[in-house]
Write an enzyme that holds these catalytic residues in place. Structure first.
Site, mmCIF file in Angstrom:
data_model
loop_
_atom_site.group_PDB
_atom_site.id
_atom_site.type_symbol
_atom_site.label_atom_id
_atom_site.label_comp_id
_atom_site.label_asym_id
_atom_site.label_seq_id
_atom_site.Cartn_x
_atom_site.Cartn_y
_atom_site.Cartn_z
ATOM 1 N NE ARG A 61 -17.262 -7.756 4.608
ATOM 2 C CZ ARG A 61 -16.694 -8.192 5.157
ATOM 3 N NH1 ARG A 61 -16.530 -8.439 6.670
ATOM 4 N NH2 ARG A 61 -16.607 -9.895 5.637
ATOM 5 C CD GLU A 78 -1.132 -2.347 1.455
ATOM 6 O OE1 GLU A 78 -2.579 -3.554 1.447
ATOM 7 O OE2 GLU A 78 -0.033 -2.676 2.036
#
Length: 315
Positions: free
Chosen positions: A167, A58
């Site tokens: 989510r 990342e």
């Protein structure tokens, strides 16, 4: 109401990226081996030549995003909030924000509602981290309609943006006529006794809380704060002065997030009123079904009601 439509904001993010890609060939999307979860896989399928999977790296992804931005691309870099704000913090700060580059960070799976992934992935500190970075804009949409509109607006904005997506599928609040106003909070309903400033999935809970409060004779004004930085201080202060008490509700730590931003604004506004914050109380999360965890951590309409009654009693 079994016919209520529920959609995860991350789903809207993926669809909005495809929409952008069709309009602008300078849009490039990066991911860190999570395209199926972040929904950037939709863009990958439509525009494989403009999609880069940076792997489980990342920090490097943020550096790649910065480099691409310097060559004129509008870059969307995506991964879970824990990795975007946590693992890659230095690169976001020094490589993206410091030179004020045109990188949009799509941070999905934020907050307690990540559910079974547990405390290691339930990032409730990301807004606080991003708020502290000079020049960073933070958007936390309440539903899929607002998420799509926010992504399209972010693409037009020149500079770094941190977009927070969930989510969990959440109810639709807005319809397709909704217009996203950059940095402008939305007064969803007016009231006279207490202001409830909510963001993300807590906006729907605030709407439900208003109904419960009305049954107890308390009139609540509901504000959807989709842009946490810069905060729409004018709207917040106007409502605070009108009602005389404020509650903030967020799926984030009570430290450094929306509650802190609103409290700072109210204190600095010259006419302070009670501000009661509802969020994650300086603890780590734990594994479990998302909806159950939200109740366990008090992130629901009933707890907003209790906070609102507390705020009113302090007037």
């Amino acid at each position: 109401m079994s016919d209520i439509i529920k959609t995860a904001t991350r789903e809207a993010y993926g669809k909005a990226l495809v929409e952008l890609g069709e309009k602008n060939d300078k849009v490039v999307v990066l991911d860190a081996d999570l395209a199926a979860a972040t929904k950037t896989g939709m863009f990958k399928k439509a525009f494989p030549d403009r999609f880069i999977d940076c792997g489980i790296s990342e920090s490097n992804m943020m550096g790649v995003a910065a480099g691409l931005a310097t060559t004129g691309y509008t870059v969307f870099a995506s991964t879970f909030a824990m990795f975007a704000a946590g693992r890659a913090y230095e690169q976001v700060r020094n490589s993206i924000a410091y030179p004020h580059l045109n990188v949009k960070i799509g941070a999905t799976h934020a907050g307690i509602s990540v559910g079974e992934d547990g405390a290691s992935h339930q990032c409730c500190e990301d807004i606080a981290l991003m708020r502290a970075i000079p020049g960073m804009t933070i958007i936390n949409p309440a539903d899929a309609v607002e998420a799509r509109a926010a992504v399209l607006a972010a693409a037009e904005y020149e500079g770094p943006v941190y977009m927070r997506f969930g989510r969990l599928a959440v109810p639709a609040i807005f319809d397709e006529s909704y217009k996203f106003e950059w940095g402008k909070a939305v007064v969803l309903s007016e009231g006279t006794d207490v202001t409830i400033c909510a963001t993300g999935l807590m906006v729907n809970e605030a709407i439900e809380a208003k109904k419960l409060l009305a049954e107890q004779g308390i009139s609540a004004e509901i504000i959807n704060v989709h842009t946490i930085k810069p905060l729409d201080k004018e709207t917040v202060l106007r409502s605070a002065a009108k009602t005389g008490a404020v509650v903030t509700a967020e799926e984030h730590s009570v430290i450094g997030g929306l509650g802190s931003a609103v409290a700072e604004a109210v204190c600095e506004g010259g006419k302070p009123v009670p501000v009661v914050r509802l969020g994650v109380n300086d603890v780590f999360g734990k594994s479990g079904p998302a909806v159950e965890l939200l109740h366990i951590f008090g992130l629901d309409a009933q707890n907003i009601v209790e906070k609102a009654k507390q705020a009113v009693s302090m007037k």
